[in-house]
Scaffold this active site. Structure first.
Site, PDB file in Angstrom:
ATOM      1  CE  LYS A  80      -3.952   1.957   2.558  1.00 52.74           C
ATOM      2  NZ  LYS A  80      -4.802   1.776   3.751  1.00 52.74           N
ATOM      3  CB  SER A 155      -8.108   3.489   2.368  1.00 50.63           C
ATOM      4  OG  SER A 155      -7.274   3.057   3.435  1.00 50.63           O
ATOM      5  CB  SER A 179      -8.188   0.830   5.467  1.00 52.35           C
ATOM      6  OG  SER A 179      -8.943   1.992   5.242  1.00 52.35           O
TER       7      SER A 179
END
Ligand code: GLN
Length: 488
Positions: A80, A155, A179
């Site tokens: 990420k 996310s 997330s």
């Protein structure tokens, strides 16, 4: 025909590398080809470097030749883009960090690489990890590999989508309010938010520091457990990291005699009946495996979402103060005569709408006249939720809930309605408020889309969650996105 190498889990490919049947470089090449084939449709990555990945894969093959094989040897990893690495920029999917290359590597990433993981690229997310759909990324959304008209969740959107689509075997995400778990649920992968403090936050772009946690996503419990074991443990570079020893998961799926509860507060109004059905099936599977079901009451849950957004935005407004356009990020011509106006104009041009909304809300709830009414009260609710959950977890070993009240929604469906977007986090934020470990496990399909169930446990009992997750995954197997979804 034998299955392509990109369909293997990291544990399977490691066994084949150990047996000398394949090399880490072949495994990587298969993934790079898969990325070429599907990434144009999915957009899971913000940056890729085949060269850096080849170098790492070569090193894995080199140590194999010397008779050493690290626990994640050759595992193809997506990271990420809030986790700092040396081989790619770290942008947090924000224009304010566009092109920023960190001078140091995050502890979690360093540990994963030291144990043999091969990074294929940095994955897309909602800007600064604020969102639940990837639609707040400054660089365009990621699409769900099951249905390209739907969001992958967020996310950690690109991390979940890359794993689901066969572009990475495992991925690192971060979870402040859901997330890791929510995109894992929407994309049909496993995802673990460890206990707060379990994994170092050093080198992770801060959102809400009292809740942020790094964690793994993967297509099996084993892959998630191995990546978790690689990254977990105390770190002198993060004072909030915990020194508790990390107990390795033995592969056990034994839940005989374990007690769990499905709290009414997590399956009531607002939960799609199709999702609730899958949770009941998961409860049945656990009972069949020898677990026992009890009841618990968690009445403070109804205030969790409000408390979460107050605390998260307050901390975000403080953390994001450092982006002044001078210390990080691209040079950008801004027309303002003096410093304060320049900084404000620069920030105005560089942050997206959702990030600005949160900075304003967070600043407001911390301001002198409102601190007691909002922030302090939210912190009291937070303490209450934690107490309630810890008390419930004295009577049961873990909780079983939906990860998200809904399956993956359509792009555009919620993006213009912040409250509708926030509402999907209602079942995941409590684990962050309380600092508890929680895992999303693929448990079935509803209308052809994956449904994840959430397992929530006591602090530092991740291993117990792995056992329950394994019990579920052996009883409720789910097809892969390339078998039943849109990325064949
Ligand atoms: N969707 C939640 C939010 O927007 C959680 C985000 C996260 O866990 N990083 O705040």
């Amino acid at each position: 025909m034998t299955a392509p190498l990109w369909t293997l889990t990291a544990a399977e490919s490691r066994r084949r590398i150990a047996a000398g049947e394949i090399t880490a470089q072949e495994l990587l090449s298969a993934h790079l080809e898969r990325i070429d084939a599907v990434e144009p449709r999915v957009h899971a990555f913000l940056a890729r470097s085949a060269e850096a990945a080849r170098r790492d894969a070569e090193a894995v093959d080199g140590s194999r030749a010397r008779g050493e094989l690290a626990p994640l040897a050759g595992a193809v990893l997506g990271v990420k883009d809030v986790i700092a690495g040396l081989d790619h920029p770290t942008t947090a999917a924000s224009r304010i960090l566009e092109g920023y290359v960190s001078p140091y590597e995050a502890t979690s990433l360093r540990r994963a690489r030291a144990r043999g993981a091969v990074v294929v690229g940095k994955t897309n997310l909602d800007e600064f990890a604020m969102g639940s759909s990837s639609e707040h990324s400054a660089f365009g959304p990621t699409l769900n590999p099951w249905d390209l008209e739907r969001v992958p969740g967020g996310s950690s959107s690109g991390s979940a989508a890359a794993v689901a689509a066969g572009m990475a075997q495992v991925a690192l995400g971060t979870d402040t309010g859901g997330s890791i778990r929510q995109p894992a649920s929407f994309c049909g992968t496993f995802g673990l938010k460890p206990t707060y403090g379990r994994v170092s936050r050093y080198g992770v772009v801060a959102f809400a520091s009292s809740m942020d946690q790094v964690g793994p996503l993967g297509r099996s419990v084993e892959d998630v457990a191995r990546l978790y074991e690689a990254i977990a443990g105390g770190d002198e570079l993060d004072a909030s990291s915990a020194a508790e020893p990390v107990e390795p998961w033995t592969g056990s799926d034994d839940v005989r005699g374990l007690a769990f509860a499905v709290p009414d507060e997590y399956v009531g109004a607002g939960v799609d009946p199709g999702v609730a059905r899958v949770v009941r099936e998961a409860a049945r599977a656990l009972l069949d495996a020898g677990a026992v079901e009890r009841r618990v009451a968690l009445p403070a849950t109804e205030h969790a979402l409000d408390a979460y957004y107050l605390v998260a935005d307050a901390e975000a407004s403080s953390n994001l103060g450092r982006y002044d356009g001078l210390r990080y990020g691209p040079r950008r011509a801004v027309d303002a005569p003096e410093a304060a106006a320049w900084i404000s104009a620069y920030r105005g041009r560089s942050f997206g709408t959702e990030v600005k909304r949160r900075i304003m809300l967070g600043t407001h709830v911390l301001s002198a006249g409102y601190y007691d009414a909002y922030y302090l009260r939210a912190m009291r609710v937070r303490a209450l939720i934690r107490r309630e959950l810890l008390a419930a977890l004295e009577t049961v070993d873990f909780l079983l809930t939906p990860t998200s009240p809904v399956v993956a929604f359509r792009l555009g469906e919620r993006v213009d309605d912040p409250l509708a977007m926030y509402a999907v986090d209602i079942l995941s934020v409590t684990a962050n408020l309380a600092g508890l470990p929680a895992m999303s496990v693929p448990a079935g399909l509803h209308q052809g889309l994956p449904v994840g169930v959430q397992l929530m446990g006591r602090p530092f009992q991740e291993t117990l969650l792995f056992r329950a997750a394994e019990a579920l995954s052996r009883r409720l197997p789910q097809p892969a996105a390339w078998e039943a979804g849109a990325v064949r």
